[in-house]
Design an enzyme around this catalytic site. Structure first.
Site, PDB file in Angstrom:
ATOM      1  N   ASP A  37       0.835  -1.189   0.000  1.00 56.67           N
ATOM      2  CA  ASP A  37       0.000   0.000   0.000  1.00 56.67           C
ATOM      3  C   ASP A  37       0.874   1.245   0.000  1.00 56.67           C
ATOM      4  O   ASP A  37       2.044   1.220   0.394  1.00 56.67           O
ATOM      5  CB  ASP A  37      -0.899   0.026   1.244  1.00 56.67           C
ATOM      6  N   LYS A  59      -3.665   3.327  -2.850  1.00 57.31           N
ATOM      7  CA  LYS A  59      -5.054   3.768  -2.996  1.00 57.31           C
ATOM      8  C   LYS A  59      -5.210   5.065  -2.225  1.00 57.31           C
ATOM      9  O   LYS A  59      -4.998   5.114  -1.029  1.00 57.31           O
ATOM     10  CB  LYS A  59      -6.024   2.726  -2.442  1.00 57.31           C
ATOM     11  N   MET A 171     -10.825   6.428   7.660  1.00 52.86           N
ATOM     12  CA  MET A 171     -11.059   7.056   6.358  1.00 52.86           C
ATOM     13  C   MET A 171     -12.217   8.051   6.416  1.00 52.86           C
ATOM     14  O   MET A 171     -13.056   8.105   5.519  1.00 52.86           O
ATOM     15  CB  MET A 171     -11.325   5.975   5.293  1.00 52.86           C
TER      16      MET A 171
END
Length: 259
Positions: A37, A59, A171
């Site tokens: 990641d 991402k 998030m």
């Protein structure tokens, strides 16, 4: 199947290389290919052997280097070529890490897969900020929620936060205004303590605090960026602040209610 490698879904923890598990460190050091990641700390990637292939599948919000189905295919393809693959993820692979999807893809393809847990982002951030997720006098229930999920306004968050509970939102920076509004619509008090932990367990970590009603202004004014977690509940006001050296109290947060 001959000469098939193994896919290791490995948790890299919250950022500090010292918080890797011993097993995670060993796998990183010996892996032939590491698919990682974007938020994995460079110091962790530096543990890889010099001839290891490092592939970033970062991402960031809606911008993905590779769609998830392509990541799954990449892992399977490399393992079937006979290479051991480390799929390195921030936090823990099974907490908002899509580890379940990748494990299912490996199993469906007949490729051996092993999951190596990591210190979750929530645990790492709580420890770094010295916030007890549970506390005998304040919280006996912890809930983890993804704040970027579609249909946020249709979610029923009644009971996820409040007296005796801690809510941790992953998030949620971009949707902080909607999160605060939705929680208050679902009955949470506007003065409920909130802590925002940015870059947890890293040298640049910040711990920012406000009542729930002040969360949108706090995130905007302080220009909070990912990675950041939002912790909501009485525990957010009971902890010692490791950055300021001061003890916090519920009464102290009330002074910021006009944010």
């Amino acid at each position: 199947m001959a000469n098939v490698g193994t896919i290791y879904l490995v948790g890299a923890g919250p950022g500090d290389p010292d918080l890797l598990t011993l097993k995670a460190a060993r796998l990183i050091e010996r892996a032939q290919i590491i698919v990682h990641d974007g938020l994995v700390d460079p110091a962790i990637l530096a543990l890889a052997r010099t001839d290891a292939e490092l592939i970033s599948v970062a991402k960031r919000r809606s911008k993905h280097t590779l769609p998830q189905q392509d990541i799954n295919a990449l892992l399977v393809r490399e393992a079937k070529a006979g290479r051991d693959v480390v799929r390195l993820k921030g936090g823990d692979p099974l907490i908002f890490g899509r580890g379940g999807e990748e494990a299912e893809a490996a199993i469906a393809a007949g490729v051996p897969v092993e999951i190596v847990p990591g210190i979750s982002a929530a645990n790492g951030a709580a420890a770094a900020a010295q916030i007890a997720l549970t506390h005998r006098e304040a919280s006996s229930i912890v809930s983890f929620v993804a704040g970027q999920c579609k249909g946020l306004s249709e979610q029923d968050w009644t009971g996820l936060a409040g007296k005796g509970r801690t809510l941790v939102i992953y998030m949620g920076v971009k949707t902080a205004p909607q999160i605060a509004e939705k929680l208050m619509e679902d009955g949470l008090a506007p003065d409920m303590p909130v802590a925002v932990i940015e870059n947890a367990a890293r040298p640049e970590m910040r711990v920012l605090r406000a009542p729930l009603a002040g969360l949108p202004d706090l995130v905007s004014r302080e220009r909070v960026t990912s990675p950041a977690l939002i912790m909501i509940g009485e525990v957010a006001a009971r902890s010692h602040d490791p950055l300021s050296g001061g003890d916090l109290a519920l009464a102290g947060l009330a002074l910021e209610a006009d944010l």
